[in-house]
Design a protein around this motif. Structure first.
Motif, short mmCIF file in Angstrom:
data_model
loop_
_atom_site.label_atom_id
_atom_site.label_comp_id
_atom_site.label_asym_id
_atom_site.label_seq_id
_atom_site.Cartn_x
_atom_site.Cartn_y
_atom_site.Cartn_z
N UNK A 114 -4.51 1.39 -11.78
CA UNK A 114 -4.23 1.53 -10.54
C UNK A 114 -4.11 0.29 -9.95
N UNK A 115 -3.31 0.21 -8.94
CA UNK A 115 -3.04 -0.81 -7.82
C UNK A 115 -3.18 -0.28 -6.58
N UNK A 116 -3.64 -1.23 -5.49
CA UNK A 116 -3.59 -0.71 -4.12
C UNK A 116 -2.52 -1.60 -3.14
N UNK A 117 -1.75 -0.81 -2.27
CA UNK A 117 -1.04 -1.38 -1.48
C UNK A 117 -1.23 -1.28 -0.10
N UNK A 118 -0.73 -1.80 0.63
CA UNK A 118 -0.68 -1.72 2.12
C UNK A 118 0.67 -1.59 2.67
N UNK A 119 1.67 -1.31 1.80
CA UNK A 119 3.07 -1.24 2.15
C UNK A 119 3.48 -0.37 3.36
N UNK A 120 3.91 -0.90 4.35
CA UNK A 120 4.28 -0.05 5.54
C UNK A 120 4.86 1.32 5.53
N UNK A 121 5.81 1.11 4.50
CA UNK A 121 6.57 2.27 4.34
C UNK A 121 6.01 3.46 3.56
N UNK A 135 -4.59 1.76 3.42
CA UNK A 135 -3.93 1.52 2.02
C UNK A 135 -3.71 2.65 1.27
N UNK A 136 -2.91 2.45 0.04
CA UNK A 136 -2.66 3.71 -0.54
C UNK A 136 -3.08 3.23 -2.23
N UNK A 137 -3.46 3.77 -2.95
CA UNK A 137 -3.95 3.80 -4.51
C UNK A 137 -2.71 4.28 -5.40
#
Length: 200
Positions: A114-121, A135-137
């Motif tokens: 897994x990685x974590x992102x705060x990608x706005x889209x 955030x999204x995992x």
């Protein structure tokens, strides 16, 4: 007391059955997709320098979203802000998910990275009631399979019985842990309103 080695365990348990090994897929198949699309609850397990962490995750719809047959996304909705699981993932990407569907004795297990992102889209795609996860995992699947149902059957999870009578409330637990500094009856009274206001 004797502590067992892998060799000891092999002697005790023998080889797994064909059913136990052939049920494992390296991506989402149609039968496993049916469970993933119905599961509103899962436990996210991570590992880091301080040890392991198991975190309950839930939603009022699917708790996971399929990005493609090898990739799942899970929004990080409001919680206690300890971010134990997220810190673990940021340092060690190994994760496991245990999915449960209310009423079903079949438990689905997913292992991956897994990685974590705060990608706005991506975060915005989960928006509800004007709120979106911070955030999204994103989980890359290595294994997905169903677990033996005996544990759920033994526990009688879906019998409708209520075993919670007599359990201490979170307010009582906090009050005891902090010598009354935090928690107590006020914490328990205020919690339902606070939870409703900060659900998403």
């Amino acid at each position: 007391m004797r502590w067992l080695t892998p060799e000891d365990l092999e002697q005790i348990y023998g080889e797994p059955s064909l059913a136990a090994t052939r049920k494992v897929a390296d991506r989402i198949t149609e039968p496993y997709r049916a469970f993933i699309e119905k599961a509103r609850f899962c436990v996210l397990t991570t590992v880091g320098p301080e040890g392991t962490d198991g975190s309950p995750r839930g939603d009022d719809g699917p708790v996971l979203r399929e990005i493609d047959p090898k990739t799942l996304a899970m929004p990080d909705w409001r919680g206690n802000d300890r971010v134990d699981s997220l810190n673990n993932i940021a340092r060690d990407d190994r994760v496991s998910l245990m999915l449960m569907v209310r009423g079903s004795i079949t438990v689905i297990r997913i292992n991956g990275r897994a990685r974590i992102t705060d990608d706005p889209e991506l975060c915005g795609s989960f928006q509800r009631d004007g709120k979106k996860p911070r955030t999204v995992v994103v989980v890359r699947i290595e294994e997905v399979y169903f677990q033996c149902a005996r544990a759920v059957i033994r526990a009688g999870l879906w019998t409708g019985e209520d075993d919670s009578t007599g359990l201490p409330s979170p307010g009582k637990i906090l009050s005891g842990m902090t010598d009354g500094e935090v928690g107590g009856d006020a914490y328990d009274r205020e919690w339902p309103v606070r939870a409703a206001e900060t659900m998403w």
